[in-house]
Design an enzyme around this catalytic site. Sequence first.
Site, PDB file in Angstrom:
ATOM      1  N   ILE A 100      -2.505  -7.338  -1.884  1.00  0.00           N
ATOM      2  CA  ILE A 100      -2.343  -8.117  -0.647  1.00  0.00           C
ATOM      3  C   ILE A 100      -3.379  -9.224  -0.503  1.00  0.00           C
ATOM      4  CG2 ILE A 100      -1.127  -6.345   0.668  1.00  0.00           C
ATOM      5  CD1 ILE A 100      -4.014  -5.994   2.069  1.00  0.00           C
TER       6      ILE A 100
ATOM      7  N   GLY B 174       0.838  -1.213   0.000  1.00  0.00           N
ATOM      8  CA  GLY B 174       0.000   0.000   0.000  1.00  0.00           C
ATOM      9  C   GLY B 174       0.859   1.244   0.000  1.00  0.00           C
TER      10      GLY B 174
ATOM     11  N   TYR C 296     -13.137   0.143  10.007  1.00  0.00           N
ATOM     12  CA  TYR C 296     -11.707   0.464  10.069  1.00  0.00           C
ATOM     13  C   TYR C 296     -11.159   0.173  11.466  1.00  0.00           C
ATOM     14  CZ  TYR C 296      -7.543   3.565   9.822  1.00  0.00           C
ATOM     15  OH  TYR C 296      -6.280   4.096   9.848  1.00  0.00           O
TER      16      TYR C 296
ATOM     17  N   ASP D 281       2.050  -1.608  -4.571  1.00  0.00           N
ATOM     18  CA  ASP D 281       0.650  -1.164  -4.476  1.00  0.00           C
ATOM     19  C   ASP D 281      -0.108  -1.799  -5.630  1.00  0.00           C
ATOM     20  OD1 ASP D 281      -1.787   0.548  -4.161  1.00  0.00           O
ATOM     21  OD2 ASP D 281      -0.501   1.719  -2.855  1.00  0.00           O
ATOM     22  N   ILE D 282      -1.434  -1.541  -5.687  1.00  0.00           N
ATOM     23  CA  ILE D 282      -2.211  -2.022  -6.835  1.00  0.00           C
ATOM     24  C   ILE D 282      -2.483  -0.880  -7.807  1.00  0.00           C
ATOM     25  CG2 ILE D 282      -3.317  -3.960  -5.666  1.00  0.00           C
ATOM     26  CD1 ILE D 282      -5.740  -2.137  -5.157  1.00  0.00           C
ATOM     27  N   ARG D 283      -1.979   0.306  -7.463  1.00  0.00           N
ATOM     28  CA  ARG D 283      -2.191   1.450  -8.355  1.00  0.00           C
ATOM     29  C   ARG D 283      -0.940   1.681  -9.193  1.00  0.00           C
ATOM     30  NH1 ARG D 283      -3.388   6.516  -5.593  1.00  0.00           N
ATOM     31  NH2 ARG D 283      -2.589   5.827  -3.584  1.00  0.00           N
TER      32      ARG D 283
ATOM     33  N   LEU E  98       1.374   7.779   3.202  1.00  0.00           N
ATOM     34  CA  LEU E  98       2.591   7.584   4.001  1.00  0.00           C
ATOM     35  C   LEU E  98       3.717   6.810   3.325  1.00  0.00           C
ATOM     36  CD1 LEU E  98       0.952   6.740   7.471  1.00  0.00           C
ATOM     37  CD2 LEU E  98       1.430   8.965   6.435  1.00  0.00           C
TER      38      LEU E  98
HETATM   39  N1  NAI Z   1      -2.706   8.632   7.268  1.00  0.00           N
HETATM   40  C1  NAI Z   1      -3.124   8.609   8.536  1.00  0.00           C
HETATM   41  O1  NAI Z   1      -3.543   9.640   9.095  1.00  0.00           O
HETATM   42  C2  NAI Z   1      -3.067   7.347   9.305  1.00  0.00           C
HETATM   43  C3  NAI Z   1      -2.736   6.156   8.705  1.00  0.00           C
HETATM   44  N2  NAI Z   1      -2.733   5.002   9.454  1.00  0.00           N
HETATM   45  C4  NAI Z   1      -2.432   3.737   8.817  1.00  0.00           C
HETATM   46  O2  NAI Z   1      -1.239   3.831   8.049  1.00  0.00           O
HETATM   47  C5  NAI Z   1      -1.358   3.031   6.875  1.00  0.00           C
HETATM   48  C6  NAI Z   1      -1.033   3.882   5.664  1.00  0.00           C
HETATM   49  O3  NAI Z   1      -1.949   4.941   5.638  1.00  0.00           O
HETATM   50  P1  NAI Z   1      -2.108   5.906   4.388  1.00  0.00           P
HETATM   51  O4  NAI Z   1      -0.880   5.916   3.569  1.00  0.00           O
HETATM   52  O5  NAI Z   1      -2.626   7.180   4.936  1.00  0.00           O
HETATM   53  O6  NAI Z   1      -3.301   5.168   3.609  1.00  0.00           O
HETATM   54  P2  NAI Z   1      -3.846   5.499   2.126  1.00  0.00           P
HETATM   55  O7  NAI Z   1      -5.305   5.248   2.136  1.00  0.00           O
HETATM   56  O8  NAI Z   1      -3.369   6.818   1.677  1.00  0.00           O
HETATM   57  O9  NAI Z   1      -3.111   4.367   1.268  1.00  0.00           O
HETATM   58  C7  NAI Z   1      -3.449   3.027   1.345  1.00  0.00           C
HETATM   59  C8  NAI Z   1      -2.945   2.328   0.113  1.00  0.00           C
HETATM   60  O10 NAI Z   1      -3.387   0.968   0.162  1.00  0.00           O
HETATM   61  C9  NAI Z   1      -3.573   0.557  -1.182  1.00  0.00           C
HETATM   62  N3  NAI Z   1      -4.417  -0.640  -1.276  1.00  0.00           N
HETATM   63  C10 NAI Z   1      -5.757  -0.745  -1.185  1.00  0.00           C
HETATM   64  N4  NAI Z   1      -6.148  -2.005  -1.438  1.00  0.00           N
HETATM   65  C11 NAI Z   1      -5.025  -2.732  -1.653  1.00  0.00           C
HETATM   66  C12 NAI Z   1      -4.766  -4.092  -1.971  1.00  0.00           C
HETATM   67  N5  NAI Z   1      -5.761  -4.972  -2.122  1.00  0.00           N
HETATM   68  N6  NAI Z   1      -3.478  -4.488  -2.133  1.00  0.00           N
HETATM   69  C13 NAI Z   1      -2.460  -3.598  -1.992  1.00  0.00           C
HETATM   70  N7  NAI Z   1      -2.652  -2.298  -1.715  1.00  0.00           N
HETATM   71  C14 NAI Z   1      -3.915  -1.863  -1.546  1.00  0.00           C
HETATM   72  C15 NAI Z   1      -4.211   1.761  -1.872  1.00  0.00           C
HETATM   73  O11 NAI Z   1      -4.048   1.700  -3.276  1.00  0.00           O
HETATM   74  C16 NAI Z   1      -3.475   2.917  -1.214  1.00  0.00           C
HETATM   75  O12 NAI Z   1      -2.409   3.376  -2.005  1.00  0.00           O
HETATM   76  C17 NAI Z   1      -2.765   2.463   6.877  1.00  0.00           C
HETATM   77  O13 NAI Z   1      -2.724   1.129   7.371  1.00  0.00           O
HETATM   78  C18 NAI Z   1      -3.510   3.334   7.848  1.00  0.00           C
HETATM   79  O14 NAI Z   1      -4.530   2.644   8.506  1.00  0.00           O
HETATM   80  C19 NAI Z   1      -3.041   4.988  10.784  1.00  0.00           C
HETATM   81  C20 NAI Z   1      -3.402   6.138  11.400  1.00  0.00           C
HETATM   82  C21 NAI Z   1      -3.380   7.423  10.744  1.00  0.00           C
HETATM   83  C1  AKB Z   2      -6.532   8.609  12.074  1.00  0.00           C
HETATM   84  C2  AKB Z   2      -6.641   7.661  10.946  1.00  0.00           C
HETATM   85  O1  AKB Z   2      -6.493   6.485  11.132  1.00  0.00           O
HETATM   86  C3  AKB Z   2      -6.966   8.160   9.598  1.00  0.00           C
HETATM   87  N1  AKB Z   2      -6.325   9.400   9.289  1.00  0.00           N
HETATM   88  C4  AKB Z   2      -8.461   8.372   9.477  1.00  0.00           C
HETATM   89  O2  AKB Z   2      -8.906   9.491   9.789  1.00  0.00           O
HETATM   90  O3  AKB Z   2      -9.160   7.404   9.147  1.00  0.00           O
END
Ligand code: NAI
Ligand code: AKB
Length: 390
Positions: free
Chosen positions: A124, A79, A212, A105-107, A84
Amino acid sequence: MRALIYLERGIHSVTVKMPVIRTLSKVAKQALLNPGCGCQPITVAVRTISFSPRQVTSDASFHSVSFSETDHPKVLITGGLGQLGVGLAKRLRKRFGNKNVILSDIRKPPSHVFYSGPFIYSDILDYKNLREIVVNNRITWLVHYSALLSAVGEANVSLARDVNITGLHNILDIAAEHGLRLFVPSTIGAFGPTSPRNPTPDLCVQRPRTIYGVSKVHAELMGEYYHHRYGLDFRCLRYPGIISADSQPGGGTTDYAVAIFHDAVKTGKFECNLKPDTRLPMMYIEDCLRATVEMMEAPADTLSMRTYNINAMSFTPEELAQEVQKQLPDLEVTYDIDQVRQAIADSWPMNFDDSNARNDWGWKHDYDLPELVQTMLNYIGSDSRIAQTN
Ligand SMILES: NC(=O)C1=CN([C@@H]2O[C@H](COP(=O)(O)OP(=O)(O)OC[C@H]3O[C@@H](n4cnc5c(N)ncnc54)[C@H](O)[C@@H]3O)[C@@H](O)[C@H]2O)C=CC1
Ligand SMILES: CC(=O)[C@H](N)C(=O)O
């Protein structure tokens, strides 16, 4: 109630039937129960037998890393094209070398990402493909970032269940089979309305009301179970809302705290979808990524737990707007509440107690609200000035 906009990010539903190879399972079970054949001890993949996730040899030590300490880890980030992943890859590549960190990623990656280091397609939900990637690239660390976030997850519960729960099972099994060090982020969203909210400690009631949150509590518990049962080197940080300038959030409840900066610089106006007094824990991305690397590198004996809260600051939309207005006094902020996001935010921690992370492995944040605002405005301001001159 305003409908949630489903942010289409190239995510597609994939139904993968995990191979339950009953015959093979029977044969493997038989061989393990009757090892008098003079053969080498059998290492059986997690998915091929039903009675034990992994055959652990007596001298196995999964708490120590499976690569020589003089070597660099080989890291896979799932992902990785979200808010991040690209930043984490950049940081890890600086530390361990470009070729040692693979983004997946898948994108389709934008060209600046594609040409900056190894990128590979990985869904995944495709267990065999994941295993192939781990084996062929001799992966030793796995950072599992794939997920559907809180608001997007509520708009598509079954996809969120597939990606966040089934996907996690694949990752756990692959990591256990191959002795990987596994990082899975959790979130403030893993708590719910019955958790203490001000502050929220590491250990307390966790009854989240979003798919979530439920999937993240599941990830915490499954990771810790695999750690205690099979010695998996599972590491987990509960992130607050993360704020970044050069990457967009993926559809969460805390996204407003990123959008305000872009709108303030571009239009001088911002419409906030949370109430002005909604207090949530937040962190600047540099602190989040540094915490992640520090947690991954922390010696196992400093970790009294496997899942830690981390925090930097807590603020409301009103307080954030006031801080931005110190730099951009003409910014106009209005409120149009999204009931779904508001209900989620009202059930989340207001302040996060991260004293265990600070005491155990020395976590310390660098950015408080004033530094965050200054840094974000500097970055976005200079970016839009560059765009205007081009
Ligand atoms: N950004 C935030 O504020 C926070 C993020 N997190 C956690 O950190 C991690 C990363 O967060 P972000 O980068 O913000 O998320 P995001 O939503 O920006 O990115 C998630 C990625 O997962 C990919 N994805 C979706 N389905 C998939 C699959 N089947 N196989 C492979 N990839 C797939 C998407 O294409 C996307 O690029 C997540 O697990 C999130 O829960 C936790 C708390 C806060
Ligand atoms: C705090 C997180 O996990 C995320 N940014 C969300 O708002 O879903």
